[in-house]
Design a protein around this motif. Structure first.
Motif, PDB file in Angstrom:
ATOM      1  N   UNK A   1       0.841  -1.196   0.000  1.00  0.00           N
ATOM      2  CA  UNK A   1       0.000   0.000   0.000  1.00  0.00           C
ATOM      3  C   UNK A   1       0.878   1.249   0.000  1.00  0.00           C
ATOM      4  N   UNK A   2       0.465   2.251  -0.769  1.00  0.00           N
ATOM      5  CA  UNK A   2       1.196   3.506  -0.849  1.00  0.00           C
ATOM      6  C   UNK A   2       0.329   4.611  -0.254  1.00  0.00           C
ATOM      7  N   UNK A   3       0.855   5.290   0.751  1.00  0.00           N
ATOM      8  CA  UNK A   3       0.159   6.420   1.355  1.00  0.00           C
ATOM      9  C   UNK A   3       0.824   7.691   0.846  1.00  0.00           C
TER      10      UNK A   3
ATOM     11  N   UNK B   1       8.871  -4.001  12.032  1.00  0.00           N
ATOM     12  CA  UNK B   1       9.583  -4.207  10.764  1.00  0.00           C
ATOM     13  C   UNK B   1       9.495  -2.909   9.958  1.00  0.00           C
ATOM     14  N   UNK B   2      10.625  -2.228   9.818  1.00  0.00           N
ATOM     15  CA  UNK B   2      10.600  -0.939   9.136  1.00  0.00           C
ATOM     16  C   UNK B   2      11.929  -0.658   8.432  1.00  0.00           C
ATOM     17  N   UNK B   3      11.864   0.279   7.504  1.00  0.00           N
ATOM     18  CA  UNK B   3      13.047   0.837   6.860  1.00  0.00           C
ATOM     19  C   UNK B   3      12.809   2.331   6.724  1.00  0.00           C
ATOM     20  N   UNK B   4      13.685   3.131   7.328  1.00  0.00           N
ATOM     21  CA  UNK B   4      13.608   4.586   7.212  1.00  0.00           C
ATOM     22  C   UNK B   4      14.646   5.037   6.200  1.00  0.00           C
TER      23      UNK B   4
ATOM     24  N   UNK C   1       7.011  -1.354   7.090  1.00  0.00           N
ATOM     25  CA  UNK C   1       6.835   0.079   6.876  1.00  0.00           C
ATOM     26  C   UNK C   1       8.083   0.672   6.222  1.00  0.00           C
ATOM     27  N   UNK C   2       7.874   1.397   5.127  1.00  0.00           N
ATOM     28  CA  UNK C   2       8.952   2.177   4.501  1.00  0.00           C
ATOM     29  C   UNK C   2       8.595   3.639   4.702  1.00  0.00           C
TER      30      UNK C   2
ATOM     31  N   UNK D   1       4.328  -4.631   1.922  1.00  0.00           N
ATOM     32  CA  UNK D   1       5.032  -3.412   2.313  1.00  0.00           C
ATOM     33  C   UNK D   1       4.066  -2.237   2.375  1.00  0.00           C
ATOM     34  N   UNK D   2       4.300  -1.351   3.312  1.00  0.00           N
ATOM     35  CA  UNK D   2       3.493  -0.155   3.506  1.00  0.00           C
ATOM     36  C   UNK D   2       4.391   1.063   3.303  1.00  0.00           C
TER      37      UNK D   2
END
Length: 221
Positions: A1-3, A91-94, A56-57, A20-21
């Protein structure tokens, strides 16, 4: 999903997001001071995390590394969100993004500003000591596709790892436009050093600074 619906969000449309978000929405103006604008992004992020699962990206900014901007509302806001993600997301990537170059977007970004001044024959000022880190908008999705699955709980500085002199950028633009730039030079300007992960050096391996900049001018002018 793309916000989101801006330049970064549109560049992610061709990615198979799977679980992936991508959070590419929020305050885009680094000079923003209204607390309501920052609160809106924070609320949207929290609501999104409550209603969705997956990796989360989050797209942050390299300006966090700029010591001259440590007290700015924008940088403090981005740091607050980064810390919230680290404390609440498994679970994330900044990705801390450099100066994006792409079609459209904010007209006040460095590349867009210089392009407009040269095309319109406007005179402008170059700070001789300034250096900037650039990033092709298409490299964001390419990096995610090639590296996202094995990067977890990471904060990555994402930009082509070369500090461009402003005259180098102006030179590439005026060569593509085939029109001389009109500017004055002053002995001012600054830049901040950024530590790049090994994955960045590997991602851009074999691409010279000259060719990277030339390609940006060819693609986006």
């Amino acid at each position: 999903m793309i916000i989101g619906s801006g330049l970064i969000a549109k560049a992610l449309n061709n990615i198979n997001s799977g679980n992936m978000l991508f959070f590419a929405s929020g305050v885009s103006n680094s000079l923003e001071t209204r607390s309501s604008e920052f609160e809106r992004e924070f609320t949207l992020l929290k609501n999104t995390l409550e209603n969705n699962t997956g990796k989360l990206i989050y797209f942050s900014t390299l300006s966090i590394n700029d010591q001259s901007k440590q007290d700015s509302h924008y940088v403090l806001h981005k740091l607050e969100i980064e810390n919230y993600i680290k404390d609440h997301v498994a679970d994330y990537l900044i990705l801390r993004i450099g100066n994006i170059v792409g079609n459209g977007g904010n007209p006040n970004t460095l590349f867009n500003f210089l392009k407009t001044q040269i095309m319109n024959d406007n005179k402008f000022v170059i700070h001789q000591k300034a250096r900037r880190l650039l990033l092709d908008i298409d490299d964001i999705s390419r990096f995610i596709v090639s590296n996202c699955t094995h990067l977890n709980k990471e904060t990555i500085n994402l930009a082509y790892p070369y500090y461009y002199d402003l005259k180098e950028i102006v030179g590439a633009i005026q060569e593509k436009i085939n029109k001389p730039a009109r500017y004055d030079e002053i002995n001012e300007g600054d830049f901040y050093k950024v530590t790049f992960d090994d994955s960045i050096d590997e991602f851009f391996s074999g691409i010279s600074p000259e060719n990277y900049l030339k390609n940006l001018a060819q693609k986006y002018i």
